[in-house]
Design a protein around this motif. Structure first.
Motif, PDB file in Angstrom:
ATOM      1  N   GLU A  55      26.935   2.950  -0.288  1.00 23.91           N
ATOM      2  CA  GLU A  55      26.406   1.857   0.659  1.00 23.91           C
ATOM      3  C   GLU A  55      24.984   1.924   1.138  1.00 23.91           C
ATOM      4  O   GLU A  55      24.782   3.092   1.993  1.00 23.91           O
ATOM      5  N   VAL A  56      24.129   1.169   0.570  1.00 27.52           N
ATOM      6  CA  VAL A  56      22.771   1.513   0.936  1.00 27.52           C
ATOM      7  C   VAL A  56      22.489   0.235   1.775  1.00 27.52           C
ATOM      8  O   VAL A  56      22.443  -1.106   1.215  1.00 27.52           O
ATOM      9  N   GLY A  57      22.096   0.361   2.953  1.00 29.41           N
ATOM     10  CA  GLY A  57      21.735  -0.591   3.917  1.00 29.41           C
ATOM     11  C   GLY A  57      20.305  -1.275   3.737  1.00 29.41           C
ATOM     12  O   GLY A  57      19.390  -0.642   2.868  1.00 29.41           O
ATOM     13  N   PHE A  60      16.870   0.948   3.605  1.00 23.96           N
ATOM     14  CA  PHE A  60      16.415   1.601   2.519  1.00 23.96           C
ATOM     15  C   PHE A  60      15.089   1.115   1.904  1.00 23.96           C
ATOM     16  O   PHE A  60      14.206   1.463   1.928  1.00 23.96           O
ATOM     17  N   ALA A  61      15.274  -0.275   1.495  1.00 25.05           N
ATOM     18  CA  ALA A  61      14.421  -0.922   0.495  1.00 25.05           C
ATOM     19  C   ALA A  61      13.229  -1.203   1.527  1.00 25.05           C
ATOM     20  O   ALA A  61      11.969  -1.210   1.241  1.00 25.05           O
ATOM     21  N   ARG A  63      12.060   0.800   3.844  1.00 31.21           N
ATOM     22  CA  ARG A  63      11.456   2.065   4.141  1.00 31.21           C
ATOM     23  C   ARG A  63      10.477   2.183   2.785  1.00 31.21           C
ATOM     24  O   ARG A  63       9.422   2.652   2.831  1.00 31.21           O
ATOM     25  N   VAL A  64      11.174   2.035   1.661  1.00 33.39           N
ATOM     26  CA  VAL A  64      10.390   2.101   0.358  1.00 33.39           C
ATOM     27  C   VAL A  64       9.296   1.146   0.375  1.00 33.39           C
ATOM     28  O   VAL A  64       8.063   1.816   0.132  1.00 33.39           O
ATOM     29  N   MET A  65       9.532  -0.321   0.676  1.00 32.99           N
ATOM     30  CA  MET A  65       8.287  -0.985   0.720  1.00 32.99           C
ATOM     31  C   MET A  65       7.319  -0.689   1.631  1.00 32.99           C
ATOM     32  O   MET A  65       6.094  -0.733   1.272  1.00 32.99           O
ATOM     33  N   ALA A  67       6.625   2.414   2.784  1.00 34.65           N
ATOM     34  CA  ALA A  67       5.788   3.417   2.056  1.00 34.65           C
ATOM     35  C   ALA A  67       4.666   3.136   0.903  1.00 34.65           C
ATOM     36  O   ALA A  67       3.712   3.588   0.878  1.00 34.65           O
ATOM     37  N   VAL A  68       5.372   2.279   0.034  1.00 37.20           N
ATOM     38  CA  VAL A  68       4.608   1.741  -1.206  1.00 37.20           C
ATOM     39  C   VAL A  68       3.154   1.049  -0.611  1.00 37.20           C
ATOM     40  O   VAL A  68       2.258   1.460  -1.198  1.00 37.20           O
ATOM     41  N   ARG A  69       3.658   0.257   0.607  1.00 37.01           N
ATOM     42  CA  ARG A  69       2.271  -0.558   0.947  1.00 37.01           C
ATOM     43  C   ARG A  69       1.289   0.444   1.562  1.00 37.01           C
ATOM     44  O   ARG A  69       0.268   0.369   1.295  1.00 37.01           O
TER      45      ARG A  69
END
Ligand SMILES: [Zn+2]
Lengths: 208, 187
Positions: A55-57, A60-61, A63-65, A67-69
């Motif tokens: 289960e990915v809350g 997660f996305a 945090r990734v976005m 970091a990407v930004r």
């Protein structure tokens, strides 16, 4: 009865990838020994496939976005990701900080219709990709000192950044190393630099 | 945007459309986290590695060519990051959120029992996988938990499909023994 089926083929049969599936099927019906091994492999597969999904809350996305930004901002990302490179030498800082400036100037000189941000981001990706490669190589072998010598390769990046055509050619070359075809796509001056760069690149020494 | 193919999203993201990249992240976050979780035995490490992998993907978007499946490219990145992590000697599974013992003790109520059973299976699988070499573990995880075909697995781990075939066989045989020893196959 035909000879026993190897474990390898039984395992492949489980995936529908065995050679001679019909023959194996037939053997399994006649040979209790192979049938037992096969059913045990089936049990293992069945068990593994019961593993529930992760289960990915939504965090997660996010945090990734984030970091990407952050890292998409010119000349910040890699410095943060490679603090050891910065600590290793002040020369690195100077070289890399100058990199983006130089590239922008070079692109303007070449009248390339690209925005400063695009250029910086391209260059950032290039430096990142290279540092990743270097890091993997040296962290693995514990030869961080050698890294400093190879900073000379930044010169090559600078040259490449000054010529988008050349940069593109180098990237294509990494994937498909057919020099002749590539050189034909370049103008004469770029072609000369490119061949020189390749010689350096292929020596694996990364020295200019 | 949800209807676009992976490569269409890549093209848009490459053009600076960060929302397109976010769709890719949402599409692949679960399988990537799952892969890293089973490889490292640690959910926490898995999320870190998965995050790094997506960031790395973002930075290499401009050089990736739509030759193979997009998932193969993404999993190659995640796989390399995971192996680096394992190679760095970071411990496997010690910070596991749910230990085998905890899942057994923690089962209460009907829904609690069901989720405890799911956790128990995961804990058994992780324990058994932990005993395999990374070479065998990765092909098993890609095949059984990601449902990939031999060609895709071969592309990701950088070997021939024939090697995938033999590693799978040996991995399965070892897992069988470990799961039997643990009494897990009766679950
Ligand atoms: Zn037999």
């Amino acid at each position: 009865m035909s000879k026993h089926v190897s474990l390898k083929e039984l395992s492949a049969h489980l995936d529908g990838q065995a050679r001679g599936a019909g023959r194996i099927q037939q053997h399994l019906q006649q040979c209790p020994e192979c049938a037992r091994v096969y059913s045990e492999l089936e049990n293992v597969q069945g068990f593994l496939r019961k593993t529930p999904q992760e289960e990915v809350g939504p965090g997660f996305a996010a945090r990734v976005m984030c970091a990407v930004r952050e890292e998409a901002q010119p000349s910040k990302g890699w410095e943060r990701r490679y603090p050891w490179a910065l600590a290793a030498s002040a020369a690195v800082v100077a070289l890399c900080a100058g990199l983006a400036m130089f590239a922008m100037w070079a692109f303007e000189e070449a009248h390339t219709p690209r925005t400063d941000q695009e250029i910086a981001s391209d260059l950032d990706s290039l430096v990142l990709a290279w540092l990743d490669e270097m890091e993997e190589m040296h962290m693995e072998e514990g030869h961080q000192d050698q890294f400093l010598d190879e900073l000379a390769y930044l010169d090559i990046l600078l040259t490449m950044a000054a010529d988008p055509e050349l940069e593109e050619a180098m990237l294509v070359y990494e994937d498909e190393p057919h020099v002749d075809e590539l050189v034909e796509t370049l103008d004469e001056e770029s072609a000369d630099i490119f061949v020189e760069l390749l010689a350096t690149y292929d020596q694996g020494a990364w020295t200019p | 945007m949800q209807n676009l193919s992976d490569w269409e999203l890549v093209t848009q993201a490459r053009g600076g459309d960060i929302a397109a990249f976010e769709v890719l992240v949402q599409r692949y976050q679960e399988p990537v986290v799952r892969f890293c979780s089973r490889m490292t035995g640690s959910r926490e490490d898995a999320e870190d590695i998965a995050q790094e992998s997506f960031v790395r993907l973002y930075h290499t978007l401009h050089r990736v060519k739509p030759k193979a499946k997009f998932s193969t490219y993404l999993f190659t990145i995640a796989r390399n990051r995971t192996l680096n992590h394992l190679r760095d000697g970071k411990s496997r599974g010690h910070d596991k959120a749910v230990s085998l013992e905890e899942t057994r003790l923690g089962a209460g109520g009907p829904s609690g029992a069901q989720s405890a059973r799911r956790n128990e299976i995961t804990a058994f699988v992780d324990r058994a996988l932990e005993r395999l070499s990374p070479d065998h573990r990765e092909v098993i995880v890609l095949r059984e938990l990601q449902g990939m075909d031999y060609e895709s697995i071969a592309a990701i781990v950088g070997c021939r499909p024939g090697t995938v075939k033999s590693r799978l066989a040996r991995g399965r045989e070892q897992l069988r023994q470990h799961l039997l020893e643990m009494g897990a196959l009766d679950l």
